[in-house]
Every structure is written in structure tokens, then in C-alpha cells.
Design a protein around this motif. Structure first.
Motif, short mmCIF file in Angstrom:
data_model
loop_
_atom_site.label_atom_id
_atom_site.label_comp_id
_atom_site.label_asym_id
_atom_site.label_seq_id
_atom_site.Cartn_x
_atom_site.Cartn_y
_atom_site.Cartn_z
N VAL A 42 0.86 -1.18 0.00
CA VAL A 42 0.00 0.00 0.00
C VAL A 42 0.90 1.23 0.00
O VAL A 42 1.78 1.37 0.84
N GLU A 43 0.71 2.10 -1.00
CA GLU A 43 1.51 3.32 -1.10
C GLU A 43 0.83 4.42 -0.28
O GLU A 43 -0.35 4.72 -0.49
N VAL A 44 1.56 5.00 0.65
CA VAL A 44 1.04 6.09 1.49
C VAL A 44 1.71 7.39 1.05
O VAL A 44 2.94 7.49 1.07
N ALA A 50 0.01 2.95 10.27
CA ALA A 50 -0.11 2.01 11.39
C ALA A 50 -1.31 1.09 11.20
O ALA A 50 -1.24 -0.11 11.47
N LEU A 51 -2.44 1.65 10.74
CA LEU A 51 -3.63 0.83 10.52
C LEU A 51 -3.40 -0.19 9.42
O LEU A 51 -3.73 -1.37 9.56
N GLY A 98 -1.82 -6.25 8.14
CA GLY A 98 -0.92 -7.16 7.43
C GLY A 98 -0.33 -6.62 6.15
O GLY A 98 0.19 -7.39 5.34
N MET A 99 -0.36 -5.30 5.97
CA MET A 99 0.13 -4.71 4.72
C MET A 99 1.54 -4.17 4.87
O MET A 99 2.02 -3.95 5.98
N GLN A 100 2.20 -3.98 3.74
CA GLN A 100 3.54 -3.43 3.67
C GLN A 100 3.44 -2.00 3.15
O GLN A 100 3.08 -1.78 2.00
N VAL A 101 3.76 -1.04 4.00
CA VAL A 101 3.61 0.37 3.64
C VAL A 101 4.84 0.84 2.86
O VAL A 101 5.97 0.65 3.28
N THR A 128 6.83 -9.77 5.45
CA THR A 128 5.64 -9.03 5.89
C THR A 128 4.61 -9.99 6.46
O THR A 128 4.01 -9.74 7.52
N LEU A 129 4.38 -11.10 5.77
CA LEU A 129 3.43 -12.11 6.25
C LEU A 129 3.89 -12.70 7.58
O LEU A 129 3.08 -12.89 8.50
#
Length: 498
Positions: free
Chosen positions: A152-154, A170-171, A176-179, A318-319
Motif C-alpha cells: 500500500v503506497e502512502v 499504522a492501521l 498485514g500490509m507493507q507500507v 511481511t506475512l
């Protein structure tokens, strides 16, 4: 990490492929979801996506998953966002539409709630320019399927606060996502700019009759795509440079960049080209329906990420981190030792790497856990890694393993150990593995011999270890002897006819 413990309910606006994927991602992470979309079929579509997501996540995390949150289809946008703790907008990529709806979201939501947008490339500064409180707006751009792919791109806009970006990151991480923090606002962000370059070249190859849609996909999935899943482009090319690394690769293949290999300017999507691509894509799909293909895609992604998890690398790392967070929340409580009971040595959860095609723990994994239990026992008696480094060790010379039940993905398992006997050189133990309900899943009877590693022969235990073993043997001397001790494998004796 920013405290997100107060976030319990997520409001979603837009329930297409991405919005429905978000609903599944959040719900399976334990959050209650309210979603709005004017599509009259939204309820059915979200439920179908959630069913596929539930199936995939259970294959990947099993009983480690938290209690699933609820998913409620709201009758209006205001109903979807009123009173929620976080909002994710997933509308079509039309700037004016998003701006108009974001103003409606802001008017109906609490003033302190972060508003995330799933836009795949529109600039956050432009989207937030119409808001009264632009500081709480941030882009959280996911990838399909949202409930499985971790990226997920922030990206924040000019007026986005760091606190807003931290809360969103953080959410997403908790789910379970990789920011991937996009530090500079740019159209298309990072990932989609790379995908767009490949997509443009693929369209030219079809347009010019060089390759079909199926052939282009084969070129990726049988080649570079396999490497990209865990190394990306730059690390792959670094390895291609051999011992000299990236500098050698650039000097060797850099001149090819001047050759007319690619056409990065997109070709025109004429009606003819659209018809050709659509027809080839239909042929490629082979009549398989959407949901079936989604499940096949999900199974492949789960298998790839699970394999990478065993290597603690890329999306597998990540998992693994997510699974460890979930396991910590469920926490298998450690037990104190009791003189009148076997030693409680190992408590853990069944890992994805230990599962076979039936969804149960596979044979080698039982032996691994019993071996891990033996290692804990050896550390308990003073024969751990330091003891081995000093040239002393125990070797397992005989094992009898019985399978009595099933251990499934994510379930808690516990192993206890009873000392059956010991002398100066040998240690006779009996391990028993139980599930969360206390039922016995498997047992292992083992004989260990103490050795002098340098001499490569059996030798008496050192005095301190021998004393610990003797104390445990005395403590366990009055315990009931397990019925399975000393059993051998044999067919039942045939009955002789009368």
C-alpha cells in the motif's frame, strides 16, 4: 508506532473491485465495516469478494485470524461514514468526482477522523484542496486483490500532517500490509508508473502483431515475474552484474538503452486494437468465470507468499511479521513446571509452512516440533548451545512417532515431556503433543545418547547435566507410564478360524 487502538469501525465509500477488497481486508483483520456504493448489487458483490478473501486468508493464517468484523451495506454515504474511526474512499479515477464526494464525506464524518483515498495516481494536494480540514487527508493506494497483496503506497499532500500519515500507515500495517512511503508527490506514485511503462509496451506488441495477450503474459509469468515477486528490478540486475555488481551491469547493458527496443509513448487505443485485445483476452481466459479465476489467483499468491515466509524475505517477511503479531495477541500462555506432571516445554501455533495439501500439519512438521521440544529440554538441563560449542552433545538414536489426531493451520499446540529413565550416557523421553482442547494429537518416544563430539563416540554426561537429569528422573519416577511406551509397529495378529 502510532496508537490506533481506538479504531474499531471503518467507513468505506465505493464498493468496486478495490472498495470490496478493502472491506474484506479490514473485516478479516477484525474491524467492523460500513460500506456505501450506489450499485444495487453491492451487497452480493461484496459478499462474494469476502467469501474468496476469507478462503484465502484462512489458507494463509488459519486460526491465527482474529474474530471477523461485520460488514454492513449502508443506505447512504452519510450513514457509511458517520461515527466511524477511519475512512477509505475508493471511487473511479475522476478528480472532480473524488473532490465532490470527499467534501460530502468530510461534512458527514467526525472532524478528527483520517480520510484515506485509494487513488492510483491523482495528486493528494489537489484532492485535499477542497476540504475544510485537508490535514487529515492521505492517499493509501492498494493493489488488487487488496485482501491479499500487502503493498500500500502512502502519500500525503502539501497540507497532510505527519500524524495523519502515521495513523494510516499504522492501521494498514496492523491489517498485514507493507507500507511504501511515497516521499514526493508525483502522478501515478511509484508502482503504477512502473506498471504503466510495461503496459504501454505490451499494448504496442499487440498493436504491431508481435505477440498475443497470452504470449505477453507468458513472457512475464515464466520469466522475470518470478524474480520480481521477491527481488524487484534493481536487486535482480545487481545479481546479473556478477561479482562486480550493479556498476558492471550498467556498463555492460547500458548501451542497449540507446537502442529502439521500447515505445514508452502509448499507442492509440483504436476500436480495432480494443477489439483485438478483448478477443485475445477472451480466448486466453478459456471460458473460466471471474470468481474461479480469482480463487486460482489467490491460491497462487498464498503459495508464493507462504513459501517466501519460510525464507523470511520480501512479502514473506511481511506475512511472517503479521502472523507473529496475531500469534502474540492470541498468546499461548507459558506454564510453570509441576513435580507431579510432565514438563510443559513447548507452546506454539501451527505455521503455514507445516501444512500439507489436506490443510493439516504434515509428517515432517511433527518430528520438527518434537525435535524442537528436545532442544528445549536439553537447554533446561544445561546442555544447550554453549554445551554443544564446548564439544558435548546428545544425539537422538531412536524415535517412535504416533499420529493420533490432526493439527490445522494456526491452531495452538502444546508439547509436554516425561523422563522415562536415564543412565550415565542415555536419556529416555516421551513427548506428548496436545491441541487447544487438550486432546492428544501425536506422541514421540525417543532415546538420546550423550556423545563427545570431538571423539565421535558416546561418553558420560558432565556432572552438572547428569545431576539435572537425575533430579528430573526422580521427579517423574512416580508418574504413570504412558501406554504407548515400547510399542512397535505391527499388524494385528490374524485370528485363527475356529
Amino acid at each position: 508506532m502510532t496508537d490506533i487502538s481506538a479504531i474499531r469501525t471503518i467507513g468505506l465509500v465505493g464498493g468496486g473491485v478495490i472498495g470490496a477488497g478493502w472491506a474484506a481486508r479490514f473485516a478479516l483483520a477484525g474491524y467492523d465495516v460500513k460500506i456505501f456504493d450506489p450499485d444495487p448489487e453491492i451487497g452480493r458483490k461484496v459478499e462474494e469478494v469476502l467469501a474468496n478473501a476469507r478462503r484465502a486468508q484462512q489458507r494463509m493464517l488459519g486460526a491465527l485470524l482474529p474474530v471477523e468484523g461485520t460488514v454492513t451495506v449502508a443506505a447512504s454515504l452519510a450513514e457509511a461514514v458517520a461515527g466511524v474511526d477511519f475512512i477509505q474512499e475508493s471511487l473511479p479515477e475522476v478528480e472532480e468526482l473524488k473532490q465532490r464526494v470527499l467534501k460530502e464525506i468530510e461534512a458527514a464524518a467526525r472532524p478528527d477522523v483520517v480520510i484515506g483515498s485509494s487513488t492510483s495516481g491523482l495528486l493528494p494536494s489537489r484532492l485535499q484542496s477542497v476540504l475544510v480540514h485537508p490535514e487529515r487527508f492521505v492517499v493509501g493506494h492498494p493493489f488488487n486483490p487488496v485482501y491479499l497483496l500487502p503493498l500500500v503506497e502512502v502519500c500525503g499532500g502539501e497540507q497532510t500532517t505527519q500524524a495523519t500519515k502515521d495513523i494510516a500507515a499504522a492501521l494498514y500495517t496492523e491489517c498485514g500490509m507493507q507500507v511504501l512511503h511515497v516521499r514526493v508527490e508525483i502522478d501515478g506514485f511509484i508502482a503504477d508508473r512502473l506498471l504503466e511503462a510495461l503496459w504501454r509496451e505490451a499494448l504496442w506488441l499487440v498493436n504491431d502483431g508481435v505477440a498475443t495477450t497470452a504470449e505477453i503474459d507468458d513472457a512475464i509469468r515464466y520469466g522475470a515475474g518470478l524474480r520480481w515477486s521477491f527481488m524487484g528490478t534493481f536487486l535482480v540486475y545487481r545479481l546479473a552484474g556478477g561479482e562486480a555488481g550493479m556498476r558492471h551491469f550498467l556498463s555492460q547493458f547500458g548501451p542497449a538503452l540507446k537502442l529502439p527496443w521500447t515505445k514508452l509513448v502509448a499507442c492509440e487505443l483504436t476500436d480495432e486494437l480494443t477489439d483485438r485485445i478483448a478477443a485475445q483476452s477472451d480466448d486466453q481466459a478459456g471460458g473460466i468465470d471471474l470468481r474461479t479465476y480469482e480463487r486460482k489467483r489467490d491460491d497462487c499468491l498464498v503459495d508464493v507468499m507462504t513459501s517466501l515466509k519460510g525464507n523470511d524475505f520480501a512479502s514473506g517477511a511481511t506475512l511472517k511479521a503479521h502472523a507473529e503479531r496475531l500469534a502474540a495477541k492470541k498468546s499461548v500462555a507459558s506454564e510453570p513446571e509441576r513435580a507431579d506432571a510432565p514438563l510443559p516445554l513447548l507452546s506454539t501455533f501451527v505455521d503455514t509452512a507445516w501444512i500439507d495439501y489436506n490443510g493439516h500439519m504434515t509428517e515432517w512438521a511433527y518430528l520438527k516440533l518434537f525435535g524442537d521440544t528436545t532442544d528445549v529440554l536439553l537447554a533446561r538441563i544445561g546442555a544447550g548451545l554453549d554445551y554443544v560449542a564446548a564439544g558435548h552433545s546428545f544425539y537422538t538414536v531412536e524415535t517412535h512417532l504416533r499420529h493420533l489426531g490432526q493439527a490445522r493451520l494456526g491452531e495452538a499446540v502444546r508439547v509436554t515431556t516425561q523422563i522415562l529413565g536415564a543412565d550415565a550416557k542415555r536419556l529416555h523421553v516421551f513427548h506428548s503433543m496436545t491441541g487447544a482442547d487438550g486432546s492428544v494429537i501425536a506422541t514421540a518416544e525417543q532415546m538420546l545418547v550423550h556423545v563427545d563430539a570431538a571423539a565421535e563416540r558416546s561418553a558420560p554426561m558432565l556432572p552438572a547435566v547428569a545431576a539435572e537429569v537425575e533430579a528430573l528422573a526422580r521427579a517423574h519416577a512416580d508418574l504413570p507410564r504412558p501406554d504407548a511406551v515400547g510399542r512397535s509397529i505391527a499388524l494385528p495378529a490374524a485370528k485363527v478360524p475356529a
